[in-house]
Design a protein around this motif. Structure first.
Motif, PDB file in Angstrom:
ATOM      1  N   ALA A 128       0.822  -1.210   0.000  1.00 32.13           N
ATOM      2  CA  ALA A 128       0.000   0.000   0.000  1.00 32.13           C
ATOM      3  C   ALA A 128       0.857   1.261   0.000  1.00 32.13           C
ATOM      4  O   ALA A 128       2.062   1.208   0.221  1.00 32.13           O
ATOM      5  CB  ALA A 128      -0.917   0.000   1.229  1.00 32.13           C
ATOM      6  N   ARG A 129       0.217   2.411  -0.247  1.00 34.01           N
ATOM      7  CA  ARG A 129       0.937   3.685  -0.256  1.00 34.01           C
ATOM      8  C   ARG A 129       1.595   3.956   1.100  1.00 34.01           C
ATOM      9  O   ARG A 129       2.729   4.431   1.163  1.00 34.01           O
ATOM     10  CB  ARG A 129      -0.025   4.832  -0.598  1.00 34.01           C
ATOM     11  CG  ARG A 129      -0.328   4.972  -2.079  1.00 34.01           C
ATOM     12  CD  ARG A 129      -0.979   6.309  -2.379  1.00 34.01           C
ATOM     13  NE  ARG A 129      -1.142   6.499  -3.815  1.00 34.01           N
ATOM     14  CZ  ARG A 129      -2.239   6.200  -4.484  1.00 34.01           C
ATOM     15  NH1 ARG A 129      -3.285   5.696  -3.834  1.00 34.01           N
ATOM     16  NH2 ARG A 129      -2.310   6.395  -5.786  1.00 34.01           N
ATOM     17  N   PHE A 130       0.879   3.670   2.175  1.00 36.29           N
ATOM     18  CA  PHE A 130       1.428   3.900   3.509  1.00 36.29           C
ATOM     19  C   PHE A 130       2.672   3.046   3.727  1.00 36.29           C
ATOM     20  O   PHE A 130       3.675   3.517   4.270  1.00 36.29           O
ATOM     21  CB  PHE A 130       0.376   3.587   4.572  1.00 36.29           C
ATOM     22  CG  PHE A 130       0.891   3.644   5.977  1.00 36.29           C
ATOM     23  CD1 PHE A 130       1.214   4.862   6.564  1.00 36.29           C
ATOM     24  CD2 PHE A 130       1.082   2.484   6.720  1.00 36.29           C
ATOM     25  CE1 PHE A 130       1.714   4.923   7.861  1.00 36.29           C
ATOM     26  CE2 PHE A 130       1.574   2.540   8.008  1.00 36.29           C
ATOM     27  CZ  PHE A 130       1.895   3.763   8.584  1.00 36.29           C
ATOM     28  N   GLU A 131       2.622   1.796   3.295  1.00 27.93           N
ATOM     29  CA  GLU A 131       3.778   0.911   3.437  1.00 27.93           C
ATOM     30  C   GLU A 131       4.937   1.407   2.571  1.00 27.93           C
ATOM     31  O   GLU A 131       6.103   1.343   2.979  1.00 27.93           O
ATOM     32  CB  GLU A 131       3.384  -0.511   3.053  1.00 27.93           C
ATOM     33  CG  GLU A 131       2.387  -1.138   4.029  1.00 27.93           C
ATOM     34  CD  GLU A 131       1.813  -2.451   3.526  1.00 27.93           C
ATOM     35  OE1 GLU A 131       1.536  -3.343   4.353  1.00 27.93           O
ATOM     36  OE2 GLU A 131       1.610  -2.574   2.292  1.00 27.93           O
ATOM     37  N   GLY A 132       4.616   1.897   1.380  1.00 28.83           N
ATOM     38  CA  GLY A 132       5.654   2.456   0.518  1.00 28.83           C
ATOM     39  C   GLY A 132       6.326   3.658   1.146  1.00 28.83           C
ATOM     40  O   GLY A 132       7.552   3.814   1.062  1.00 28.83           O
ATOM     41  N   SER A 133       5.544   4.519   1.812  1.00 34.62           N
ATOM     42  CA  SER A 133       6.118   5.703   2.463  1.00 34.62           C
ATOM     43  C   SER A 133       7.036   5.303   3.611  1.00 34.62           C
ATOM     44  O   SER A 133       8.070   5.942   3.846  1.00 34.62           O
ATOM     45  CB  SER A 133       5.003   6.626   2.960  1.00 34.62           C
ATOM     46  OG  SER A 133       4.246   6.012   3.983  1.00 34.62           O
ATOM     47  N   LEU A 134       6.695   4.236   4.326  1.00 32.30           N
ATOM     48  CA  LEU A 134       7.562   3.743   5.401  1.00 32.30           C
ATOM     49  C   LEU A 134       8.894   3.244   4.846  1.00 32.30           C
ATOM     50  O   LEU A 134       9.958   3.513   5.416  1.00 32.30           O
ATOM     51  CB  LEU A 134       6.865   2.626   6.181  1.00 32.30           C
ATOM     52  CG  LEU A 134       5.658   3.021   7.030  1.00 32.30           C
ATOM     53  CD1 LEU A 134       5.053   1.787   7.688  1.00 32.30           C
ATOM     54  CD2 LEU A 134       6.053   4.049   8.091  1.00 32.30           C
ATOM     55  N   LEU A 135       8.829   2.530   3.730  1.00 35.74           N
ATOM     56  CA  LEU A 135      10.053   2.047   3.100  1.00 35.74           C
ATOM     57  C   LEU A 135      10.922   3.213   2.640  1.00 35.74           C
ATOM     58  O   LEU A 135      12.143   3.208   2.831  1.00 35.74           O
ATOM     59  CB  LEU A 135       9.712   1.141   1.911  1.00 35.74           C
ATOM     60  CG  LEU A 135       9.054  -0.202   2.235  1.00 35.74           C
ATOM     61  CD1 LEU A 135       8.673  -0.931   0.959  1.00 35.74           C
ATOM     62  CD2 LEU A 135       9.978  -1.073   3.085  1.00 35.74           C
TER      63      LEU A 135
END
Length: 324
Positions: A128-135
């Motif tokens: 998800a976008r949120f997971e991508g931002s964490l990465l």
């Protein structure tokens, strides 16, 4: 000109461009490392790794935007397998590589942890976008921390891969030399970008003309094509005896592939998993853990271990091709 011949020519042109792009990138990165006090290892883990991961980023963004998320995921999973098994395998066969302690103590644990995190994110079938931002936040922290630690830990032996004459010459040079080195890096990145694009586009056409499945194209052709900058850079570096750049580039690129490439791609558009097999993810994890054990056992990669890595990559390629 016949389309098949034209695309075959593009493949050859891509190889030439990747060779020279890698040569310029390694030269510029090595000179800057000495000039501004950052070790060659950290330059390989950051500047060179980020630059040679650019083709993966472009391919993933384009594929995901075109509703081909498996191409994006296959590209990264395949690229990480390729970086470890093929690139480090080839480099070790050419010349045994002494492993820097920092790789064992910091980079490899980081890579193993984020490989597990990446696989965990795919457990529900998407990133998800949120997971991508964490990465992506992870890669920013990683780069800043690497540079800060390099400046703190710098010692007299940081440039052992280089001759005393080379170190003295670069350190005595002025701003003109620094600008020239930056120019080498930028020129190398531009040539690498076009070389990868020609290789992937030409190879894609040739593979499709020969009736090769799209999933195989993503995991192997695209992954191999976008990993060629890392391969070319590592071959040039190992020929020059710059072992820090060889391992730093390969491991650093794997870290950037997960944190930066998947992170940015998922931030732009969530990545949905389709036909990527569990086998592919487990081989990626197994290769990551395996190379860590090889490095940790003797603090070096021997020619025999290089042959083992290449053999494992060949076996995986055959098995994956046969199961489609």
């Amino acid at each position: 000109m016949d389309p098949f011949l034209l695309n075959t020519f593009l493949i050859l042109a891509g190889f030439v461009a990747l060779y020279f792009g890698a040569e310029w990138l390694v030269k510029g990165a090595s000179d800057i490392a000495i000039k501004i006090g950052i070790s060659p290892l950290v330059v390989g883990l950051t500047v060179v790794a980020l630059g040679t991961s650019a083709p993966e980023l472009l391919v993933c963004l384009e594929a995901n935007a075109d509703n081909q998320p498996d191409v994006a995921l296959g590209n990264i999973i395949g690229s990480n397998i390729c970086n470890i098994a093929l690139i480090l395998g080839v480099a070790a066969v050419m010349r045994p590589i002494v492993i820097h302690r920092q790789i064992i103590r910091r980079e490899m644990p980081i890579l193993i942890v984020f490989t597990l995190v990446f696989i965990g994110m795919l457990w529900n079938g998407s990133v998800a976008r949120f997971e991508g931002s964490l990465l992506f936040m992870g890669v920013l922290i990683y780069v800043v921390f690497s540079i800060m630690q390099s400046r703190k830990e710098q010692g007299q032996d940081d440039y052992g891969e280089f001759s005393a004459e080379e170190v003295a010459l670069v350190k005595k040079s002025g701003a003109k030399m620094l600008i020239l080195s930056i120019g080498y890096i930028l020129a190398g990145l531009v040539v690498l970008k076009f070389g990868s694009e020609w290789l992937v586009h030409g190879g894609d056409y040739v593979a499709r003309a020969m009736g090769i499945d799209e999933a195989i194209i993503a995991l192997f052709l695209f992954a191999f094509g976008t990993s060629l900058p890392e391969l070319a850079t590592s071959i040039i570096a190992v020929r020059k005896g710059e072992g820090d750049i060889v391992t730093g580039n390969a491991i650093g690129s794997c870290i950037f592939n997960i944190l930066a490439v998947i992170g940015v791609t998922a931030m732009v558009k969530p990545i949905a998993e389709g036909e990527i097999e569990l086998l592919d993810k487990m081989v990626m994890l197994g290769a990551t853990v395996g190379i860590f054990l090889f490095m940790w056992s003797k603090m070096r990669l021997s020619r025999i271990e290089g042959v083992i890595l290449l053999a494992c990559y060949a076996v995986y390629s055959v098995v994956r091709y046969n199961i489609g």
